[in-house]
Structures are given as C-alpha cells and as structure tokens.
Write a protein that holds these residues in place. Structure first.
Motif, PDB file in Angstrom:
ATOM      1  N   GLY A 198      -3.099   4.114  -3.139  1.00 36.35           N
ATOM      2  CA  GLY A 198      -2.991   2.944  -3.781  1.00 36.35           C
ATOM      3  C   GLY A 198      -2.162   1.954  -3.470  1.00 36.35           C
ATOM      4  N   GLU A 199      -1.989   0.916  -4.505  1.00 36.35           N
ATOM      5  CA  GLU A 199      -1.500  -0.422  -4.037  1.00 36.35           C
ATOM      6  C   GLU A 199      -0.559  -0.896  -5.273  1.00 36.35           C
ATOM      7  OE1 GLU A 199      -4.600  -3.139  -3.093  1.00 36.35           O
ATOM      8  OE2 GLU A 199      -4.378  -4.144  -5.202  1.00 36.35           O
ATOM      9  N   ALA A 200       0.537  -1.630  -5.197  1.00 33.50           N
ATOM     10  CA  ALA A 200       1.372  -2.194  -6.206  1.00 33.50           C
ATOM     11  C   ALA A 200       1.531  -3.644  -5.816  1.00 33.50           C
ATOM     12  CB  ALA A 200       2.507  -1.282  -6.100  1.00 33.50           C
ATOM     13  N   VAL A 201       1.472  -4.523  -6.860  1.00 30.32           N
ATOM     14  CA  VAL A 201       1.628  -5.847  -6.635  1.00 30.32           C
ATOM     15  C   VAL A 201       2.150  -6.527  -7.964  1.00 30.32           C
ATOM     16  CG1 VAL A 201      -0.701  -6.803  -7.266  1.00 30.32           C
ATOM     17  CG2 VAL A 201       0.577  -7.986  -5.530  1.00 30.32           C
ATOM     18  N   LYS A 202       3.037  -7.597  -8.060  1.00 30.42           N
ATOM     19  CA  LYS A 202       3.462  -8.262  -8.876  1.00 30.42           C
ATOM     20  C   LYS A 202       3.178  -9.773  -8.789  1.00 30.42           C
ATOM     21  CE  LYS A 202       8.051  -9.150 -11.184  1.00 30.42           C
ATOM     22  NZ  LYS A 202       8.048 -10.839 -10.981  1.00 30.42           N
ATOM     23  N   TYR A 203       2.749 -10.311  -9.852  1.00 31.63           N
ATOM     24  CA  TYR A 203       2.588 -11.976  -9.891  1.00 31.63           C
ATOM     25  C   TYR A 203       3.417 -12.207 -11.222  1.00 31.63           C
ATOM     26  CZ  TYR A 203       0.988 -16.534  -9.349  1.00 31.63           C
ATOM     27  OH  TYR A 203       0.783 -17.859  -9.445  1.00 31.63           O
ATOM     28  N   ARG A 204       4.525 -13.107 -11.021  1.00 35.85           N
ATOM     29  CA  ARG A 204       5.347 -13.717 -12.303  1.00 35.85           C
ATOM     30  C   ARG A 204       5.679 -12.477 -13.035  1.00 35.85           C
ATOM     31  NH1 ARG A 204       5.770 -18.956 -12.283  1.00 35.85           N
ATOM     32  NH2 ARG A 204       6.168 -18.964 -14.135  1.00 35.85           N
ATOM     33  N   ASP A 205       5.010 -12.440 -14.349  1.00 33.82           N
ATOM     34  CA  ASP A 205       5.385 -11.367 -15.456  1.00 33.82           C
ATOM     35  C   ASP A 205       4.325 -10.422 -15.585  1.00 33.82           C
ATOM     36  OD1 ASP A 205       3.300 -13.187 -16.227  1.00 33.82           O
ATOM     37  OD2 ASP A 205       4.015 -12.957 -18.478  1.00 33.82           O
ATOM     38  N   LEU A 254      -0.774  -1.853 -10.861  1.00 31.69           N
ATOM     39  CA  LEU A 254      -0.638  -0.691  -9.945  1.00 31.69           C
ATOM     40  C   LEU A 254      -2.003   0.143  -9.952  1.00 31.69           C
ATOM     41  CD1 LEU A 254       2.591   0.934 -11.469  1.00 31.69           C
ATOM     42  CD2 LEU A 254       2.290  -0.199  -9.327  1.00 31.69           C
ATOM     43  N   GLN A 255      -2.493   0.486  -8.679  1.00 31.79           N
ATOM     44  CA  GLN A 255      -3.887   0.935  -8.362  1.00 31.79           C
ATOM     45  C   GLN A 255      -3.487   2.267  -8.025  1.00 31.79           C
ATOM     46  OE1 GLN A 255      -7.077  -0.135  -9.388  1.00 31.79           O
ATOM     47  NE2 GLN A 255      -7.666   1.840  -8.810  1.00 31.79           N
ATOM     48  N   LYS A 258       0.856  -1.149  -0.039  1.00 34.14           N
ATOM     49  CA  LYS A 258       0.050   0.026   0.077  1.00 34.14           C
ATOM     50  C   LYS A 258       0.830   1.207  -0.078  1.00 34.14           C
ATOM     51  CE  LYS A 258      -4.108  -2.095   0.565  1.00 34.14           C
ATOM     52  NZ  LYS A 258      -5.141  -1.952  -0.254  1.00 34.14           N
ATOM     53  N   PHE A 259       0.628   2.192  -0.662  1.00 33.88           N
ATOM     54  CA  PHE A 259       1.250   3.480  -0.474  1.00 33.88           C
ATOM     55  C   PHE A 259       0.264   4.888  -0.833  1.00 33.88           C
ATOM     56  CE2 PHE A 259       0.928   2.445  -5.187  1.00 33.88           C
ATOM     57  CZ  PHE A 259       0.070   3.762  -5.841  1.00 33.88           C
TER      58      PHE A 259
END
Length: 798
Positions: A559-566, A570-571, A472-473
């Motif tokens: 907002g939020e940032a997340v990564k899954y594999r490739d 970003l929200q 979360k940011f």
C-alpha cells in the motif's frame, strides 16, 4: 616550375638554415631515445649538407676556373651521396620506431634498405670513374648520361620498402607518426618521377629536405601530445590514488566510528550523525569546503576515546556513580592520545579532546572557555548534544524536537557557542518532518523487520511520519501460532504526538500531546477517533475465496500512505481485499504518524520506503472543508494562516523609510511554544516573492526576540532585545500569543541600513540590518509558525 628555377637557390638557403636549427633542437632534446635522436640528427644534417652542395653545384655550374672545376664535381657527388644518407637515416629512424613502439620481429625489408644504400653508394663511387650517371662538358656543366635512371632506382626501392612497412604499421602507431612516415615516403617518390622529366630543378632534393623538416615537426607534435597524454594520465593516476586514499581514510574512519558505537547498543550511528550535523553547521556558518570536510571527520571520530572505557560503564542502565562518571570523562583525553599520532590531520585529535568543553568554561578536560575552545570542537559540541537528546537511551526514549530546542536555547552562551547553537536552532526549525533524529534500519522496529502483538493495545511499532511525499509500504500479516483467525486482528493507528510514538497512560498522553485520529483494521474496517471525518472505500473478495492456511502463513499487504495539509489517505492491497481510507485531521498543523498494532498477530517482512513522488492538492479527494482560523478583518495585504514553520508568507512589500506595518496575530489551537508566533523576513527576489528567482534572505526576526541571518556575506545583523516592566514571564507571553494581540512594526531605512523595531507583551525588539551587496530593492513579508496574521495594514509614515 619556372618559379622554382628562378628562386630555388634562395629556397635552398632558407631550408639549409631551418635544417641547421632543427638539428640543433634535436641535439638538445632529451625526450627522444638515443638511437632515435641519432637518426633524426643524421637526417637533418644530411638534408642540410645535401642542399648546401646542391646549391654550390648550381652556383659553380659553368665556372671553368680551377675552383669551379673541383666544386662542381665534389658538389654533385655529395648531392647523390647525401640523398642516400638521408634515406639511410630515415630507415634507422623507422627501425628504432619499430623496436620501441611495435616491439615485434624486425621486417627483413628494413634490413634490405640498408644493403640497398650501401650498394647505391658503391655504384655512385664507380660512376665517378665511368661517367655512368653523369659527366661534365668543356664548360664545366653537369650532363646526364644513359645510366642516370639507374641512380634513381636505389632511393626509389628504399622508399617503396619503407612505405610498405609504414602501411603495415599504420594501425599500430599513433596517427601523427603514421602521417609523418607516409608523407616522407610518398612525396619524394612523386618528386622523383617528376625529376626524371624536369631538368634544372632539384625537386627530389627539395622534397626530401622539406619532408625531413616536416617529419621532425610532426614528430615533435606527436611528442607533445604524448607528453600531454602522459601528464593527464599521471594527474589522473595521482587523483585516483588520492581518491583511493581518501576513500580508504573515510572507510577506515567510518569503520572505527562504527566499532566505537557498537560498544553501546543505544548509540548505533551516533558518530555518523554527529559528523553530518557538524558538517551542516559548518556549511551554514560559511566555512570553506576543506574546513567542512575536517569537521566532518573530527565529528566522526570524536568519541574514539570510548575504546578505552569499560563496556560495563558504557552500557550501564541508570545513573553512573561518581567514580564511573570520572572514568567516562577520561574518553576525550584517550581520544586525543589515539588520534594525535595522525600528524597530517591534527584536527582529529582536537575534536576528540575538546568536544566536551563548555562555552562558560565549566566543561572538561581542560576547562577552556569561549573562543579559547577550538572552533571545530565548539561545532561538534552542539551536534553531539543534539544527537544525544534525539536518540534513544536505555533509560529514556527520544526527546521531542521542541524540548530539544528549548534545551539548546537554555545552553546559548553557557554550554554552547551562541553562533553555532543558533545555526542548530535554525536547522531544527527547518526540520518540519523531524528527519534529524536517530533512524532505525527499516523499519521503525529497532532494526528488525518482524513485529509481534499479543493482547490488544499493548504493543505498538515506532511511528512512521506521513508527508506529501508518497510512502510505499509492504508487510506480511499472520496470526500467532495456535490462535484462531477470528481471535486475531491487525491494525494501523493514525495519530500525532511530539515524539512520534503511541501513548496510552494519561501522563505521557498529556506531556506528548498525543492525539489518535483513527484505527484501521486490515479487514477493511476503520474507526474514527479524533479525526473530523473518515471515509473508507472497500473492495473485498468472497469469503469463500479465503484460505484459512493463509492466515497462518501470512497474507501479504502492499500500500501507500500520504498526507496533504489536513487530509491523510491510506491504500491497502492484498489478494483478498483492497481498500482505501481517507482521514480529515482536526487542522493543517497536526502531524500524522502511522504505527502497527493488533491482537494475537505478527507482522513480518515489513518495509516502508519513501518515493520521489510529491503530491498536490488534487491527489486526495476532500471529505471535509478546509480548516481556517482566519476570522479577523482584511487589511491592505491578505491575511495568512501559517500552519507550520514558515509554510506560507504574506504578500511582500518594499521597505520605505518611516513606514509602519500593523497586524493582529493569534496562535493556532496547536501552538504551545514560544516560537509559535509571527516572524518578519527581509529579503530580495526578482519577482518580489519569497523564494522567487535570485531569492536571498537578509534576516528573519521572530517576535519572541530571536533572529536568523542566512549568511554574513550578504548582510550583517545586530539585534537588541529588552524585557520591560510589562513582561510577566514567558508563560504569560505564550498565553498572550495564544489569545491574540495587535502588533506594530516600525521601519527606518538609510541606504542599505534597515532598522525594524516593535514591542509586544513586554518584549522590545530593535533589529538593525546592513546589506552588503547591491540589490534593486529590499522587501519584507510576514510569516511565522502555527499562527494567524490578519488585518495587515501598511503606512509610509507615522
């Protein structure tokens, strides 16, 4: 009643013996106060004498001899007399209990009981001359008289008064004490009523004596409980004291370490990180908890000697002169002198004095070599070197993890103890998110929560790594003072680089493998760079709703940032705009960092915070097909693509003597290091899967010749690595790995001894593992780092 009449003399004899033993115990017990001890002793002795004379009264009843004449009279008088002294002793016990436990004004009733006892004794003496209570017939037999009821009034009144006091004290005394007091006062009263109508049975006397014994037993039980509670409290007090002392020691050591680090603006938190790394190395080396604690505090205070070094030298930018370096080299000895006064913790001065010794003997201050260097210092030396390389300095930025690893590999057996350096290498390999590095307070802004940009692409915040853990940011974006909103914009860059920072000069871009995937503007526009695909979903309010003053005060974004594999998602949300950006990265192996930048803008109140939420595959909707580099034939076991350090493993197979496994290996496009190659893991688990129930790994062998053993308590490992005439150097080996090669693994097994051998690119490996515990079977699987393993075939014989 008939049973008591027949056996009461024997019962009395038993109770007499018990009372005598109890009286002896009271005498030798030191846990009671003097007054209470006297009261209990008087109580038990009176009870014993009461039954002795009551028994004699029955024995000599009807005996007309001279002896019988006197024994009957003396015995009956003593029975009545000691009945009163028992109550007097009990009343004394109650007075002492009130004085010690309640500690308040003494009730008049207790004093009245003493007076009643005195009156009762006087009345008893007078009755001997008047036959008011009892008399004796011609056969020398005891006979009740009309005044017999009066003799019961005195003990009855005493017991009633004591009972009323007991009721008053019920909530103020311990439960066991209250029970004993209640029983002592109630049971004799009941027995006295029955005694009036039951002639020939000493119910009152037996009840008083029995209650006297029970009173002591319950008092002893209460005493034991009190002692136990006191002991627990004492232990708890000692533990709390020890805990407070430990906490004080920790806080003092931490404060001292922070004071040391504060001398150098570029080493903030250095001592704490060295302590943590040192403790982790010790734990992975199988050290006990005490040693791990010692190495932690030794690591925390290893640089205490820098207190004696001039701050001008510590904070000097650029290379030190020989004289200045000689000054710096004095800090281990200064640290030893400071900490040697702590005689209870000698390991502190050892760590401070010897952490700059080298394994080859070329260190300082004593030029110790090999295992002559204290073990604590050898551990701290590895942790200290790692943190020095992964922290900022005035003359350089943080060194990338893979370069740090190579430096540690170079120092094996020269600068570092190979055992502890190998553990650090494993920690580096396991640190897929590069968490083992200097961390700033927020924010990735050097401890500040405000970041300003002027010209486009000239200022960038430090990077924040995006992972499958939702981050979360929030931040406030505003324009620079005096700048029109249409001349300002705020951006977030999504990129990958070895050091987690944005680079734009050609040299650093190439050196740090910098790749920029997308540039996202806070107005909802996103620009694709090296990403395979990018998708933006924007919900925007009417422009007429935007207040120009908000640009100056700042618009708050969350907002939020997340990564899954490739894939990265970003929200962004604010009162004026909400949008999301989905980015398809070139492949699964790339990391993704975010950095703030822009033109004529200001970021304030910036906060990044990782949550505990870990996403799955369905959290991000795919906008591009999965990237697969598996293009070879399928063997007996399904092919695998390993995108990062041991992110996946092949299907396991049991190890059989004489078996061989062949496969084709090829590095991914992102592979660039020696250890980006296949690994072989020997392990056990209940379901035959890596990381399954009761999983334990015995050894992990890399095709570049390194191996890792999880713990010597489960297996012993030895590895022989030879470079033959076909080995053309590591650059050629990396190129071979990048282009792909065929590999054959040979397995030999004799009971719990397993040998794995292979040769690839001129590197011949022979690893022998002796398993020290009983397991149903041993399994092997293929894994690695940034490589593809295809055409995996198993054979039981050559």
């Amino acid at each position: 009643m008939e049973f008591l009449r027949q056996h009461q003399l024997n019962i009395m004899l038993v109770l007499i013996g018990i009372c005598g033993v109890v009286a002896l115990f009271v005498l030798i017990t030191n846990a009671f106060s003097r007054q209470r001890k006297q009261a209990l002793f008087s109580l038990e002795m009176s009870a014993m004498l009461l039954l002795i004379f009551d028994r004699y009264a029955y024995i000599f009843r009807g005996d007309v001899s001279q002896l019988g004449y006197w024994m009957v009279r003396i015995s009956n008088f003593c029975v009545f007399f000691f009945s009163l002294t028992i109550l007097y002793a009990f009343n004394s016990y109650l007075i002492d209990l009130y004085r010690d436990e309640v500690k308040s004004k003494m009730p008049v009733r207790l004093k009245a009981c003493k007076a009643i006892v005195v009156v009762g004794i006087i009345s008893l003496i007078l009755s001997q001359f008047t036959n008011f209570y009892y008399s004796f017939d011609a056969q020398n037999r005891y006979m009740r008289q009309d005044g017999m009821a009066v003799c019961y009034v005195f003990p009855f009144l005493i017991l009633l008064l004591d009972f009323s006091v007991t009721i008053q004290l019920y909530k103020k005394l311990r439960r066991m004490i209250c029970v004993s007091l209640m029983v002592f006062t109630v049971i004799p009263i009941i027995a006295t009523f029955i005694q009036i109508f039951a002639y020939g049975v000493s119910l009152t006397n037996l009840a008083c004596v029995g209650m006297s014994i029970l009173h002591y037993i319950l008092g002893l039980v209460d005493l034991n409980r009190t002692v136990e509670i006191s002991k627990r409290r004492e232990i708890l007090f000692l533990k709390e004291g020890q805990k407070k002392m430990q906490t004080m020691f920790e806080q003092t050591a931490t404060a001292l370490a922070n004071a040391i680090d504060a001398k150098d603006e570029y080493t903030h938190g250095h001592s704490m990180r060295v302590a943590e790394y040192s403790k982790t190395i010790a734990q992975k080396a199988g050290k006990d908890e005490e040693f791990c604690s010692e190495v932690y505090f030794a690591g925390l205070l290893h640089d205490v000697g820098k207190i004696g070094i001039p701050i001008s030298i510590i904070n000097k930018e650029g290379k030190l002169t020989d004289e200045e370096f000689a000054q710096i080299k004095k800090h281990p000895e200064i640290g030893r002198q400071i900490l040697s006064s702590i005689s209870s913790s000698p390991y502190l001065s050892i760590g401070a004095n010897s952490h700059h010794e080298r394994y080859d003997g070329r260190g300082y201050p004593e030029h110790l070599k090999g295992e002559d260097i204290p073990e604590i210092a050898r551990i701290i030396a590895v942790a200290d070197a790692y943190d020095a390389m992964t922290s900022k300095r005035s003359y350089r930025a943080t060194i990338p993890q893979d370069m740090v690893r190579e430096e540690i590999v170079k120092g094996l057996g020269t600068q570092f103890d190979p055992r502890f350096a190998t553990i650090m290498l494993n920690m580096i390999d396991s640190d897929s998110e590069y968490q083992m590095k200097e961390k700033t307070q927020i924010s990735e802004f050097g401890g500040k929560s405000t970041f300003e940009c002027f010209e486009d692409r000239t200022s960038f915040s430090d990077g924040f790594l995006i992972t499958p853990v939702v981050t979360k940011f929030k931040m406030r974006c505003s324009v620079q003072d005096g700048v029109s909103p249409d001349k300002s914009f705020s951006t977030m860059l999504v990129y990958d680089s070895l050091d987690g920072r944005v680079h734009y000069d050609d040299f650093m871009t190439e050196k740090m493998c910098y790749t920029e995937f997308a540039e996202i503007h806070f107005d909802g526009n996103a620009y694709q760079k090296e990403a395979r695909e990018i998708k933006t979903d924007v919900i925007k309010k009417s422009a007429s709703d935007i207040n120009p003053e908000d640009f100056k005060k700042g618009i708050e974004f969350e907002g939020e940032a997340v990564k899954y594999r490739d894939h990265v998602k970003l929200q962004f949300n604010s009162i004026y705009i909400s949008f999301s950006v989905t980015i398809a990265l070139p492949d699964n192996s790339h990391f993704a960092y975010i950095s703030l930048s822009g033109k004529q803008c200001k970021f304030s109140d910036v906060e990044f915070k990782k949550t505990e939420k870990v996403i799955g595959a369905d959290y991000i909707t795919r906008i591009a097909r999965p990237v697969s580099y598996i293009d070879g034939p399928e063997g007996d076991i399904p092919s695998i693509q390993v995108d990062g350090w041991r992110t996946t493993s092949s299907k396991a197979f049991p190890i059989v003597d004489g078996m061989q496994v062949s496969f084709h290996a090829k590095g991914l496009p992102t592979s660039r290091l020696i250890w980006h190659c296949p690994y072989i893991s020997l392990f056990y688990s209940d379901d035959k899967n890596p990381n399954g129930p009761n999983y334990m790994e015995f050894v992990c062998i890399r095709l570049d010749g390194e191996n890792w053993e999880e713990g010597k308590n489960v297996a012993e490992n030895s590895i022989i690595v030879n470079k033959n005439e076909t080995f053309n150097g590591w650059p050629a080996w990396k190129e071979l790995n990048k282009n792909g090669f065929d590999c054959i693994l040979k397995f030999h097994r004799k009971g719990n001894e397993i040998t794995v051998s292979t040769e690839n690119g001129g590197i011949a490996i022979k690893s022998t593992t002796i398993i020290k515990i009983d397991v149903p079977d041993v399994y092997a699987c293929l894994t690695g780092d940034q490589c593809v393993i295809t055409n995996i075939c198993c054979s039981k014989s050559f």
